[in-house]
Design a protein around this motif. Structure first.
Motif, short mmCIF file in Angstrom:
data_model
loop_
_atom_site.label_atom_id
_atom_site.label_comp_id
_atom_site.label_asym_id
_atom_site.label_seq_id
_atom_site.Cartn_x
_atom_site.Cartn_y
_atom_site.Cartn_z
N PHE A 1 -14.58 30.03 59.17
CA PHE A 1 -14.89 29.98 57.74
C PHE A 1 -14.31 31.17 56.98
N VAL A 2 -14.53 32.36 57.53
CA VAL A 2 -14.12 33.55 56.79
C VAL A 2 -12.60 33.69 56.77
N THR A 3 -11.97 33.53 57.95
CA THR A 3 -10.54 33.79 58.04
C THR A 3 -9.69 32.53 57.85
N ALA A 4 -9.87 31.56 58.73
CA ALA A 4 -8.97 30.40 58.71
C ALA A 4 -9.12 29.59 57.43
N LEU A 5 -10.35 29.33 57.00
CA LEU A 5 -10.55 28.55 55.78
C LEU A 5 -10.52 29.42 54.52
N GLY A 6 -10.44 30.72 54.72
CA GLY A 6 -10.28 31.61 53.59
C GLY A 6 -11.48 31.73 52.67
N LEU A 7 -12.66 31.47 53.20
CA LEU A 7 -13.84 31.60 52.34
C LEU A 7 -14.23 33.06 52.14
N GLY A 8 -13.70 33.92 52.98
CA GLY A 8 -14.09 35.33 52.90
C GLY A 8 -15.54 35.51 53.33
N ALA A 9 -16.01 36.74 53.34
CA ALA A 9 -17.42 36.97 53.63
C ALA A 9 -18.20 36.47 52.42
N SER A 10 -18.88 35.34 52.60
CA SER A 10 -19.54 34.73 51.44
C SER A 10 -20.78 33.96 51.89
N ILE A 11 -21.61 33.63 50.91
CA ILE A 11 -22.81 32.87 51.20
C ILE A 11 -22.45 31.55 51.87
N LEU A 12 -21.37 30.93 51.38
CA LEU A 12 -20.95 29.66 51.96
C LEU A 12 -20.58 29.82 53.43
N ALA A 13 -19.77 30.83 53.73
CA ALA A 13 -19.35 31.04 55.12
C ALA A 13 -20.57 31.31 56.01
N GLY A 14 -21.45 32.19 55.54
CA GLY A 14 -22.64 32.53 56.33
C GLY A 14 -23.57 31.34 56.47
N GLY A 15 -23.77 30.62 55.34
CA GLY A 15 -24.67 29.48 55.37
C GLY A 15 -24.18 28.41 56.32
N LEU A 16 -22.87 28.14 56.30
CA LEU A 16 -22.32 27.12 57.19
C LEU A 16 -22.44 27.56 58.65
N THR A 17 -22.22 28.85 58.90
CA THR A 17 -22.38 29.36 60.27
C THR A 17 -23.82 29.13 60.74
N LEU A 18 -24.76 29.47 59.87
CA LEU A 18 -26.17 29.27 60.24
C LEU A 18 -26.48 27.79 60.41
N ALA A 19 -25.83 26.94 59.62
CA ALA A 19 -26.05 25.50 59.76
C ALA A 19 -25.62 25.03 61.15
N LEU A 20 -24.45 25.48 61.59
CA LEU A 20 -23.98 25.10 62.93
C LEU A 20 -24.97 25.56 63.98
#
Lengths: 250, 385, 291
Positions: C131-150
């Protein structure tokens, strides 16, 4: 003195009364068959004799049960010791997931008094008594679960015999077995009668007629009739017994 | 027809698990595996004085030379003091703001020292030097050393053994706590707990399982660490023991509920058979029930081990976090996951350090996945037996 | 279940001691839980105030409140649970209702078990790489939230699967019997009946997600960012990471302890509420199905 005496025994599970003032006597070295439709109280009565009902929440009883003249529900009686004198075999074979040898030795080891050589002797003796020795003597280390159903049930009988009970309880011991295994067990009961007093619950009237000396018929928690097996099946005194043994029953 | 497409949608949702595990594996390996062939000094050339006879140096020798743990003479080189020159210590000789001619002059004069060892990008390297080969072996660096110092210049030490041993200590202690305690708890709940309290205790297990690990770690730091320090007369109570105890305790709900489930699943007739032979309650527990559920206990232990191995925050907070090889549970340790958590934030994406940390992630992933897979594979067999 | 015999048997001291031992061990472990809660309530309670909950941090995190971290945590949990809810419910429905026994189903069940055993810090690595690197979301709520979702998916899938399986078969068959299709039966009968249990699982999972630290370390959490996020693509502070920072890497750790106790208490109370509610609901549901 009778081997087993029941005096006006009533049993409740919570509010439900399961037995109504049952009284009977059984002499030494006899086989008593308990028959009747399911839910009639025959198993409840059987389980009174080694106090297995104690485990059921809400169990309560009145009346007296004497074995060898001793009241087994007297406060000083230890049910654990009682069960070492009264062996039990269940509807289905219940081998423990150990070796054949360890299954039979299980009850012996509980008492922590016997040397290994004595245990080995008693295991062999019990397996011989249960007519299983010849089939398993080379495989005592094998898992008991690998035996056939009939062998497993005879193993359970050997396990019960190993602790040298004076009374043997059998709760529909052949209900899960094929006809050939059933015949073997019945033959075995014939042999065991020489040494033991046996109480057996069966759903099979022919079996009761074949193997027992005395037959007791239970219905709806009451003991309807208890007499010598010969008389019981040829000349029942009670109309309900007649209806049951002639198969005209609900 | 619509029904079929509807079902396909549900199937697709289920298939996301494949995507997740696949993606997880892919990214872990993509970022972690380069550790095995990439060298931490790509773009840097090693060079020595032209008269230095050594044909090549091992990375360990370079580290030892820089640390002052060995001399050129000992390696068969010139009898001269080691003068290491690398990017991170360049300012020792010349300021980065020095004018270019001065900068070049100083480097050139360093090159005349017989004991010099350059580790610089080719553009900065003075002309009158002899390049020297420093062959890098990723496997050797990871597994033949116990020193963990992944940002050390000019060559980092990335031996994973201190971290693996740290994880091992913490897991061993955690299991020593959770296995007996979990079995005792399950036995208590099944055999002796009044029925009325059954749901209450299950709720407490749930609460315990849901406790944030950082909160548990904080409590450990405030309460358990000083206790351990006092009891064992240590300088510092932050040890493998402290972390292991806490982790074992946190894993209790998992262990206890798995064992409880197994105990409840023993056929009642079997239990009656034991009582029927004159066994007491404890004889039945010890001689029949526990042997009977031994396979389940084994599975539960595997799952607990996986859980303990992966737990991060508690270890990070209470285990002292020292990446040293420790031979006693009373020494501070650092585990694999704690290392990841502590260092990944500082490792620039794509750097050697970053790749090494992902490599640690692969190790952790493989260990925990195999523990869980093993547990999964042996579980159904024991049930049908 | 076999309970103990009705009459007290002759004293077997060994047995009594063993019983006492397992009782003490069990209640002792529970007592530690009570100890932790009591300790944090006592020490943290002195810090807790309206200002603490609603104000940002000040003076090197030694003063002020924790509102940005609190808000950030709630955002993260919401993103994670909302994302995971749909996928897990659909996947659970597939496993329980639609999948015939097949290799594919076995594979999925095996993967769910496997994923459940992967440490949360590894999910953090994955989130960083994907999320942060490959999809380019950066350190963000979306990246963290999706990680927690997984991270919460395996738990939620299993929960949904059990919820659907607990709906009595007779009801489903009755619906199929009057001509409803399998999908219709699912949406009109099975899903509504399973919903209470699914929601319970979601509450439980939000409690877990809220307390997770390792997966958000590299995907979202900011060391010090005393503002409120305006979009999902911004980084944010979060309670567990804030607590970690306060106790391990604050500028003056001794001086930040009061704030740490307050943060720990808030985090603890939030997760206790969520897991407590969920556990209560779950066992009530279990009871009601059993009777």
């Amino acid at each position: 003195m009778y081997k087993v005496e029941a005096h006006a025994v009533s049993v409740w599970y919570g509010d439900h009364q399961a037995l109504y003032k049952v009284s009977l006597q059984l002499e030494r070295n006899q086989v008593l068959a308990l028959i009747g439709p399911s839910g009639c109280g025959k198993s409840t009565f059987l389980r009174l004799l080694n106090r297995m009902n104690d485990f059921i929440p809400g169990f309560r009883m009145e009346g007296k049960i004497l074995i060898d003249g001793e009241d087994i529900y007297a406060p000083h009686v230890d049910p654990v010791h009682l069960r070492r004198r009264v062996g039990m075999v269940f509807q289905k074979p219940t081998p423990f997931p150990f070796s054949i040898y360890e299954n039979v030795a299980y009850g012996l080891r509980l008492q922590n008094r016997l040397k290994e050589s004595q245990i080995r002797e008693r295991v062999e003796q019990a397996l011989r008594q249960a007519a299983l020795w010849d089939e398993v003597k080379d495989n005592l280390k094998k898992s008991a679960l690998a035996l056939s159903g009939g062998q497993q049930q005879r193993l359970c009988i050997a396990r019960a015999l190993a602790v040298r009970p004076s009374l043997l309880l059998m709760d529909e011991p052949t209900s899960a077995l094929d006809p050939i295994s059933t015949a073997k067990i019945e033959e075995l009961i014939h042999e065991l009668r020489q040494t033991y007093t046996i109480v057996i619950v069966t759903h099979n009237m022919q079996q009761a007629a074949r193997i027992s000396d005395v037959t007791a018929f239970f219905h709806m928690g009451r003991l309807i009739e208890c007499s010598r097996t010969k008389d019981f099946f040829t000349n029942p005194t009670h109309p309900e017994t007649l209806r049951y043994i002639t198969g005209r029953f609900g | 027809m619509r029904d079929r497409w509807g079902k396909k949608a549900f199937q697709a949702a289920a298939a996301t698990t494949i995507l997740i595990l696949g993606g997880l594996t892919l990214f872990l390996f993509q970022e972690g595996l380069p550790t095995l062939w990439k060298s931490p000094y790509e773009g840097v050339t090693y060079a020595v004085h032209p008269q230095n006879p050594l044909p090549h140096l091992s990375p360990e020798a370079v580290q030892a030379l820089v640390r002052g743990e060995t001399t050129w003479t000992a390696l068969g080189g010139p009898e001269a003091p080691v003068v290491p020159v690398y990017l991170a210590n360049l300012d020792r000789y010349v300021s980065a703001h020095a004018p270019a001619p001065l900068f070049k002059h100083i480097l050139d004069s360093l090159a005349t020292l017989p004991g010099v060892l350059f580790a610089l990008p080719p553009s900065l390297l003075p002309a009158r030097t002899k390049p020297i080969d420093v062959p890098w072996n990723g496997w050797k660096a990871l597994f033949a050393s116990a020193r963990w110092s992944p940002t050390y210049e000019p060559i980092p030490s990335v031996g994973v053994w201190s971290l693996l041993i740290g994880s091992l200590w913490v897991s061993a202690i955690g299991l020593l706590v959770v296995v007996p305690l979990g079995i005792a708890m399950a036995v208590y709940v099944v055999e002796f707990l009044p029925k009325k309290l059954y749901y209450a205790i299950k709720m407490l297990w749930e609460v315990l399982a849901g406790l944030p690990s950082v909160v548990v770690g904080f409590w450990g730091l405030m309460v358990l660490v000083p206790w351990i320090q006092k009891i064992f007369h240590l300088e510092d109570g932050e040890t493998a023991l402290t972390a292991g105890i806490l982790l074992g305790w946190m894993t209790l709900p998992l262990m206890a509920s798995l064992v409880e489930e197994a105990l409840q699943a023993i056929p009642p007739l079997l239990i009656e058979s034991s009582y029927g032979l004159g066994a007491t309650q404890w004889q039945t527990i010890l001689r029949l029930k526990l042997p009977y559920i031994m396979p389940s206990i084994f599975t539960a232990t595997l799952l607990s081990a996986g859980r303990i191995l992966g737990e991060t925050m508690v270890v990070l907070i209470v285990s002292g976090n020292a990446p040293l090889l420790s031979w006693s549970p009373l020494m501070p340790v650092r585990t694999l996951p704690a290392t990841l958590a502590a260092e990944l934030g500082e490792a620039p994406v794509g750097s050697y350090h970053y790749h090494v940390l992902f490599f640690l992630g692969i190790i952790l992933f493989l260990i925990t996945v195999s523990l869980n897979a093993l547990a999964y594979v042996i579980q159904p067999k024991t049930r049908s037996a | 279940m076999l309970s103990s015999p009705r009459h007290a048997p002759p004293k077997r001291w060994g047995e009594h001691i063993a019983t006492l031992a397992v009782a003490l061990l069990s209640w002792g472990s529970i007592a530690i839980l009570a100890g932790i809660i009591g300790f944090l309530v006592y020490r943290g309670g002195q810090v807790l105030s309206w200002e603490f909950l609603t104000a940002p941090m000040r003076e090197g995190m030694q003063k002020g409140g924790i509102a940005p971290a609190l808000v950030g945590s709630l955002w993260l949990t919401a993103v994670a649970i909302l994302t995971a809810a749909f996928i897990s419910t659909a996947a659970g429905a597939y496993l329980s209702e639609f999948a015939r026994p097949s290799r594919f189903k076995n594979l999925i069940e095996f993967l769910v078990t496997t994923l459940a055993g992967i440490p949360s810090v590894v999910y953090g690595l994955f989130g960083l790489a994907l999320f942060v690197t490959a999809l380019g979301l950066g350190a963000s709520i979306l990246a963290g939230g999706l990680t927690l979702a997984l991270l919460s998916l395996p738990l939620l899938i299993r929960n949904a699967q059990e919820a659907f399986a607990a709906v009595p078969r007779a009801l489903k068959e009755a619906s199929l019997g009057i001509g409803a299709s399998e999908i219709q039966t699912f949406f009109r009968i099975t899903l509504p009946m399973a919903l209470p249990r699914i929601l319970t699982g979601l509450v439980l999972a939000s409690g877990r997600v809220l307390g997770e630290t390792a997966p958000i370390l590299f995907t979202v959490a900011a060391y010090y960012l005393p503002t409120y996020p305006h979009s999902l693509l911004e980084p944010t502070m979060a309670l567990p990471y804030h607590l970690y920072v306060l106790i391990t890497s604050g500028t003056n750790i001794q001086a930040t302890y009061p704030m740490a106790f307050g943060t720990a208490l808030v985090l603890l109370l939030l997760t206790l509420c969520l897991t407590g509610i969920a556990a209560y609901l779950r066992y009530r549901l279990k009871k009601s199905y059993r009777v």
